[in-house]
Design a protein around this motif. Structure first.
Motif, PDB file in Angstrom:
ATOM      1  N   THR B 200      44.103 -46.510  69.424  1.00 46.15           N
ATOM      2  CA  THR B 200      45.288 -47.264  69.843  1.00 46.15           C
ATOM      3  C   THR B 200      44.909 -48.548  70.583  1.00 46.15           C
ATOM      4  O   THR B 200      45.705 -49.490  70.683  1.00 46.15           O
ATOM      5  CB  THR B 200      46.180 -46.439  70.787  1.00 46.15           C
ATOM      6  N   GLY B 201      43.706 -48.556  71.119  1.00 43.24           N
ATOM      7  CA  GLY B 201      43.279 -49.715  71.882  1.00 43.24           C
ATOM      8  C   GLY B 201      43.874 -49.751  73.277  1.00 43.24           C
ATOM      9  O   GLY B 201      43.681 -50.705  74.016  1.00 43.24           O
ATOM     10  N   GLN B 202      44.594 -48.676  73.628  1.00 38.45           N
ATOM     11  CA  GLN B 202      45.190 -48.627  74.975  1.00 38.45           C
ATOM     12  C   GLN B 202      44.410 -47.618  75.810  1.00 38.45           C
ATOM     13  O   GLN B 202      43.855 -46.663  75.252  1.00 38.45           O
ATOM     14  CB  GLN B 202      46.649 -48.166  74.881  1.00 38.45           C
ATOM     15  N   PRO B 203      44.387 -47.807  77.129  1.00 43.09           N
ATOM     16  CA  PRO B 203      43.709 -46.802  77.983  1.00 43.09           C
ATOM     17  C   PRO B 203      44.488 -45.486  77.932  1.00 43.09           C
ATOM     18  O   PRO B 203      45.721 -45.480  77.983  1.00 43.09           O
ATOM     19  CB  PRO B 203      43.746 -47.423  79.375  1.00 43.09           C
ATOM     20  N   LEU B 204      43.782 -44.367  77.761  1.00 43.86           N
ATOM     21  CA  LEU B 204      44.453 -43.065  77.646  1.00 43.86           C
ATOM     22  C   LEU B 204      44.340 -42.309  78.968  1.00 43.86           C
ATOM     23  O   LEU B 204      43.288 -42.329  79.612  1.00 43.86           O
ATOM     24  CB  LEU B 204      43.822 -42.241  76.528  1.00 43.86           C
ATOM     25  N   PRO B 205      45.412 -41.643  79.377  1.00 42.13           N
ATOM     26  CA  PRO B 205      45.358 -40.894  80.639  1.00 42.13           C
ATOM     27  C   PRO B 205      44.320 -39.771  80.542  1.00 42.13           C
ATOM     28  O   PRO B 205      44.225 -39.090  79.519  1.00 42.13           O
ATOM     29  CB  PRO B 205      46.760 -40.317  80.791  1.00 42.13           C
ATOM     30  N   TYR B 206      43.614 -39.567  81.633  1.00 44.74           N
ATOM     31  CA  TYR B 206      42.559 -38.570  81.685  1.00 44.74           C
ATOM     32  C   TYR B 206      43.096 -37.167  81.365  1.00 44.74           C
ATOM     33  O   TYR B 206      42.484 -36.402  80.625  1.00 44.74           O
ATOM     34  CB  TYR B 206      41.909 -38.600  83.080  1.00 44.74           C
ATOM     35  N   VAL B 207      44.291 -36.837  81.916  1.00 44.70           N
ATOM     36  CA  VAL B 207      44.869 -35.491  81.723  1.00 44.70           C
ATOM     37  C   VAL B 207      45.094 -35.221  80.234  1.00 44.70           C
ATOM     38  O   VAL B 207      44.805 -34.141  79.729  1.00 44.70           O
ATOM     39  CB  VAL B 207      46.211 -35.371  82.489  1.00 44.70           C
ATOM     40  N   LYS B 208      45.595 -36.260  79.543  1.00 46.42           N
ATOM     41  CA  LYS B 208      45.876 -36.093  78.111  1.00 46.42           C
ATOM     42  C   LYS B 208      44.603 -35.909  77.304  1.00 46.42           C
ATOM     43  O   LYS B 208      44.530 -35.085  76.386  1.00 46.42           O
ATOM     44  CB  LYS B 208      46.646 -37.318  77.580  1.00 46.42           C
ATOM     45  N   ILE B 209      43.565 -36.659  77.662  1.00 40.21           N
ATOM     46  CA  ILE B 209      42.287 -36.542  76.942  1.00 40.21           C
ATOM     47  C   ILE B 209      41.726 -35.132  77.147  1.00 40.21           C
ATOM     48  O   ILE B 209      41.308 -34.447  76.202  1.00 40.21           O
ATOM     49  CB  ILE B 209      41.279 -37.614  77.424  1.00 40.21           C
ATOM     50  N   ALA B 210      41.759 -34.701  78.415  1.00 40.25           N
ATOM     51  CA  ALA B 210      41.203 -33.379  78.737  1.00 40.25           C
ATOM     52  C   ALA B 210      41.990 -32.286  78.006  1.00 40.25           C
ATOM     53  O   ALA B 210      41.414 -31.351  77.425  1.00 40.25           O
ATOM     54  CB  ALA B 210      41.260 -33.153  80.246  1.00 40.25           C
ATOM     55  N   TRP B 211      43.322 -32.409  77.993  1.00 44.62           N
ATOM     56  CA  TRP B 211      44.165 -31.397  77.339  1.00 44.62           C
ATOM     57  C   TRP B 211      43.899 -31.374  75.833  1.00 44.62           C
ATOM     58  O   TRP B 211      43.673 -30.317  75.243  1.00 44.62           O
ATOM     59  CB  TRP B 211      45.639 -31.702  77.643  1.00 44.62           C
ATOM     60  N   SER B 212      43.878 -32.564  75.219  1.00 43.51           N
ATOM     61  CA  SER B 212      43.680 -32.637  73.772  1.00 43.51           C
ATOM     62  C   SER B 212      42.319 -32.063  73.386  1.00 43.51           C
ATOM     63  O   SER B 212      42.210 -31.274  72.445  1.00 43.51           O
ATOM     64  CB  SER B 212      43.745 -34.081  73.288  1.00 43.51           C
ATOM     65  N   LEU B 213      41.296 -32.456  74.133  1.00 39.23           N
ATOM     66  CA  LEU B 213      39.958 -31.949  73.801  1.00 39.23           C
ATOM     67  C   LEU B 213      39.852 -30.454  74.082  1.00 39.23           C
ATOM     68  O   LEU B 213      39.181 -29.715  73.350  1.00 39.23           O
ATOM     69  CB  LEU B 213      38.883 -32.722  74.583  1.00 39.23           C
ATOM     70  N   GLY B 214      40.547 -30.000  75.131  1.00 38.16           N
ATOM     71  CA  GLY B 214      40.545 -28.562  75.467  1.00 38.16           C
ATOM     72  C   GLY B 214      41.137 -27.751  74.307  1.00 38.16           C
ATOM     73  O   GLY B 214      40.555 -26.757  73.858  1.00 38.16           O
ATOM     74  N   VAL B 215      42.282 -28.211  73.789  1.00 38.01           N
ATOM     75  CA  VAL B 215      42.930 -27.520  72.662  1.00 38.01           C
ATOM     76  C   VAL B 215      42.017 -27.574  71.433  1.00 38.01           C
ATOM     77  O   VAL B 215      41.805 -26.574  70.739  1.00 38.01           O
ATOM     78  CB  VAL B 215      44.302 -28.167  72.346  1.00 38.01           C
ATOM     79  N   TRP B 216      41.444 -28.745  71.194  1.00 41.12           N
ATOM     80  CA  TRP B 216      40.563 -28.922  70.026  1.00 41.12           C
ATOM     81  C   TRP B 216      39.365 -27.963  70.113  1.00 41.12           C
ATOM     82  O   TRP B 216      39.006 -27.306  69.138  1.00 41.12           O
ATOM     83  CB  TRP B 216      40.087 -30.384  69.991  1.00 41.12           C
ATOM     84  N   ILE B 217      38.764 -27.869  71.313  1.00 38.82           N
ATOM     85  CA  ILE B 217      37.576 -26.997  71.488  1.00 38.82           C
ATOM     86  C   ILE B 217      37.976 -25.531  71.319  1.00 38.82           C
ATOM     87  O   ILE B 217      37.256 -24.744  70.704  1.00 38.82           O
ATOM     88  CB  ILE B 217      36.921 -27.258  72.876  1.00 38.82           C
ATOM     89  N   PHE B 218      39.146 -25.170  71.845  1.00 38.71           N
ATOM     90  CA  PHE B 218      39.618 -23.776  71.738  1.00 38.71           C
ATOM     91  C   PHE B 218      39.743 -23.394  70.262  1.00 38.71           C
ATOM     92  O   PHE B 218      39.221 -22.371  69.812  1.00 38.71           O
ATOM     93  CB  PHE B 218      40.965 -23.639  72.446  1.00 38.71           C
ATOM     94  N   TYR B 219      40.404 -24.247  69.475  1.00 38.74           N
ATOM     95  CA  TYR B 219      40.587 -23.920  68.055  1.00 38.74           C
ATOM     96  C   TYR B 219      39.265 -24.004  67.286  1.00 38.74           C
ATOM     97  O   TYR B 219      39.029 -23.217  66.364  1.00 38.74           O
ATOM     98  CB  TYR B 219      41.661 -24.822  67.430  1.00 38.74           C
ATOM     99  N   ALA B 220      38.379 -24.924  67.684  1.00 38.01           N
ATOM    100  CA  ALA B 220      37.059 -25.002  67.034  1.00 38.01           C
ATOM    101  C   ALA B 220      36.307 -23.688  67.272  1.00 38.01           C
ATOM    102  O   ALA B 220      35.653 -23.154  66.366  1.00 38.01           O
ATOM    103  CB  ALA B 220      36.276 -26.183  67.595  1.00 38.01           C
ATOM    104  N   ALA B 221      36.423 -23.159  68.494  1.00 38.41           N
ATOM    105  CA  ALA B 221      35.730 -21.905  68.827  1.00 38.41           C
ATOM    106  C   ALA B 221      36.302 -20.745  68.005  1.00 38.41           C
ATOM    107  O   ALA B 221      35.551 -19.880  67.526  1.00 38.41           O
ATOM    108  CB  ALA B 221      35.872 -21.623  70.321  1.00 38.41           C
ATOM    109  N   ILE B 222      37.629 -20.730  67.820  1.00 36.96           N
ATOM    110  CA  ILE B 222      38.240 -19.647  67.027  1.00 36.96           C
ATOM    111  C   ILE B 222      37.727 -19.728  65.584  1.00 36.96           C
ATOM    112  O   ILE B 222      37.341 -18.720  64.984  1.00 36.96           O
ATOM    113  CB  ILE B 222      39.786 -19.742  67.046  1.00 36.96           C
TER     114      ILE B 222
END
Lengths: 354, 263
Positions: B200-222
């Motif tokens: 997007t070229g915009q700064p992303l909020p830290y909470v959103k990055i952490a949440w998105s990556l957390g969900v992504w890692i959880f499903y990757a692990a499954i």
């Protein structure tokens, strides 16, 4: 015109009585020529012997019963009492119930429909089925189809072998790629294996204490015999294990299975233990991915299916009642149109001497 | 006007839910037909709602929590309609309808349909990020539904107590295959959605990055556990339920707390 059904079934007669009234090749001709039926269809199964007929004059039950005996035999009085007679709308209702499997020994069984169709085809071929019975039987086939598809009357298996196959289907879906191991070559496991082969299983292995018996059974079911001492290694590969040995203590235990299943956790193992005493320790069922059914649990499922089918009877009866009314209506309108077809509304059709 | 469409859509899902409940209670459940049609009609109304709302906003209708919930409900219906019949999962409709009804009823009854003050057109990558991520959530929602069905069927088989629905369920192995495919579908979409977020070229909020990556890692692990073959299907099914429940709660929490998530 009289429309009636005369017969006996498992409800009214034991097998000794039923097997005496099996009819014979010329029954259609006798019913028409000797008794004066204008139309007649003769239905015989292992559980029932019935004549569906139309006639201008009432025909006593005793005369029809006598026709169903082999030549030279005489019907006893108590045998005649076992015969039931349904007239007009009751006859229509009875046929619809029979064709739908509601009157069967095993409620909802579908074999009866094939037998009714066969009886109809035979009468049609011999010219014994006229316009009334033609219309009646065609309607009966429609009703049976509706009852079967719109209620759960045929749901669930009710014999041990079919319960096992149905459960396997609910676990695996299709059988083409499934592997089966028969541990022991008993008659019960043979029947179950045959049912699985019929449903598409291609890889079936047989092992037995007596290798000759294993080879013989493997040849019969197009499987292959394997050595008894190798059964554990085959367990790693198979999806279904059918056990029926004469061993006094369990052959299959948690301790033996745990290392075999360790690297196949993502594939379920269905174990059918039909041996008494049991071949498989009951706590095997607690293992991850293992579904163990012994003879009692298979019987229990069969009973549950029967109970579920019984709960569907009322829904089936509703469908039948609608068709009985509709069929009667068809006769009335046919009469109004000036058709020569016999009519259920006709008093002569309703009252008949028994 | 647009809320009217949504109310009609919600009624279709309610109808599907009631019909299924009544049919199951009367032991007359038939897999095909009414349920699927009601969900399809509900989906048409959802699509109409999102189209009308999108035209009114001049952008993808994901500007507040209300629209996020409706878009998620639309994604769930879309994926059910696409995969349900293909994988002989018609009974899945019996589980999907109450879920979608719940989401839409909650969205309609809660005071969350607040117009967002931002009017400038967002970056297409940001729209892509939000919409694709929500469709991924739709796939995860159905993986959760299939997981629940797996657990119910497995329990019946283990306990040897079957009920009238037993024979309507898809086979266990088919359900497990559907779970795997839905997990992969959701995972690929989520990966694409997250990648779009970084473009997007915009700064992303830290909470959103952490949440998105957390969900992504959880499903990757499954998915990893599923393909290593060392985790029993029952546990994978349980993880699908847990993962989606956690992700949905977090989605709600983060979207509610952070208005920056909306476009």
């Amino acid at each position: 015109m009289n429309l009636f059904c005369v017969g006996l079934s498992h409800h009214t007669a034991n097998v000794e009585t039923r097997e005496r009234f099996i009819g014979h090749a010329a029954i259609d001709r006798i019913l028409r020529e000797a008794l004066g039926c204008s139309e007649a269809i003769f239905l015989t199964t292992c559980n029932r012997v019935e004549v569906y007929a139309a006639s201008e004059q009432p025909i006593p039950t005793q005369r029809i019963a006598q026709c169903l005996l082999a030549e030279g035999m005489m019907a006893e009085d108590d045998e005649i009492e076992a015969f039931y007679r349904h007239e007009a709308q009751q006859c229509v209702q009875h046929l619809f119930r029979v064709a739908s499997g509601l009157d069967s020994m095993v409620i909802g069984e579908t074999e009866i429909l094939g037998q009714v169709k066969k009886a109809y085809a035979a009468a049609r071929e011999s010219g014994a089925a006229g316009p009334l019975l033609h219309r009646l039987f065609q309607r009966a086939f429609r009703v049976a189809k509706q009852v079967r598809t719109k209620t759960g009357i045929t749901r669930g298996a009710v014999s041990i072998g079919s319960v096992a196959v149905d459960l396997a289907e609910q676990i695996f879906g299709h059988f083409v790629t499934r592997k089966v191991l028969l541990l022991g070559a008993g008659e019960a496991s043979e029947r179950t294996a045959r049912a699985l082969v019929k449903r598409g299983v291609r890889d079936i292995r047989v092992t037995n204490r007596s290798p000759e018996r294993a080879v013989a059974l493997a040849a019969l079911i197009e499987g292959r015999a394997v050595a008894m001492e190798d059964w554990e290694s085959h367990c790693r590969e198979v999806d279904i294990l059918i056990s029926s040995t004469a061993a006094a203590t369990p052959l299959v235990t948690r301790e033996k299975l745990a290392p075999l299943l360790h690297d196949r956790l993502d594939r379920p193992l269905f174990i059918i233990d039909i041996a008494v005493p049991r071949d498989v320790a009951p706590d095997v069922n607690e293992m991850e991915g293992v579904f163990l059914y012994d003879i009692d649990s298979l019987r229990s499922i069969a009973q549950q299916s029967l109970d579920l089918r019984r709960q569907q009877i009322a829904a089936g009866e509703e469908i039948i009642a609608r068709h009985v009314d509709d069929f009667s209506g068809w006769f009335v309108s046919a009469r109004e149109r000036g058709s020569n077809s016999p009519q259920l509304g006709d008093p002569a059709l309703r009252v008949s001497e028994s | 006007m647009d809320r009217g469409l949504l109310i009609i859509s919600t009624l279709f899902f309610f109808l599907a839910m009631v019909w299924t409940t009544v049919a199951i209670k009367a032991r007359r459940y038939r897999a095909a037909g009414f349920n699927f049609s009601a969900i399809a009609l509900g989906f048409v109304c959802q699509t109409a709602f999102l189209t009308v709302r999108g035209h009114a906003l001049g952008r993808c209708p994901l500007t507040n929590l209300f629209e996020v919930f409706i878009f998620l409900a639309w994604s769930v219906s879309l994926i059910y309609l696409l995969i349900g019949p293909a994988y002989r999962l018609s009974l899945m409709g019996a589980f999907t309808a109450p879920f979608v009804f719940g989401l839409q009823a909650f969205a309609l009854l809660s005071p969350i349909d607040v117009p967002h003050p931002r009017v400038a057109s967002p970056s297409p990558w940001l729209e892509m990020h939000a919409s694709v991520s929500l469709i991924a959530y739709g796939a995860f929602a159905l993986a959760c539904v299939a997981g629940l069905m797996y657990l119910l069927q497995e329990r019946q088989l283990k306990s040897r107590q079957i009920n009238s629905l037993f024979y309507h369920f898809p086979p266990l192995t088919d359900l497990f295959a559907a779970i795997t495919r839905l997990l992969w579908l959701g995972f690929v979409l989520l990966t694409f959605g997250i990648a779009a977020g970084f473009l997007t070229g915009q700064p992303l909020p830290y909470v959103k990055i952490a949440w998105s990556l957390g969900v992504w890692i959880f499903y990757a692990a499954i998915l990893l556990a599923r393909h290593l073959g060392t985790t029993a299907p029952r546990r994978i099914a349980t993880l699908c339920v847990v993962a989606f429940s956690a992700a949905l709660t977090l989605l709600w929490g983060i979207t509610f707390l952070s208005q920056t998530h909306s476009l």
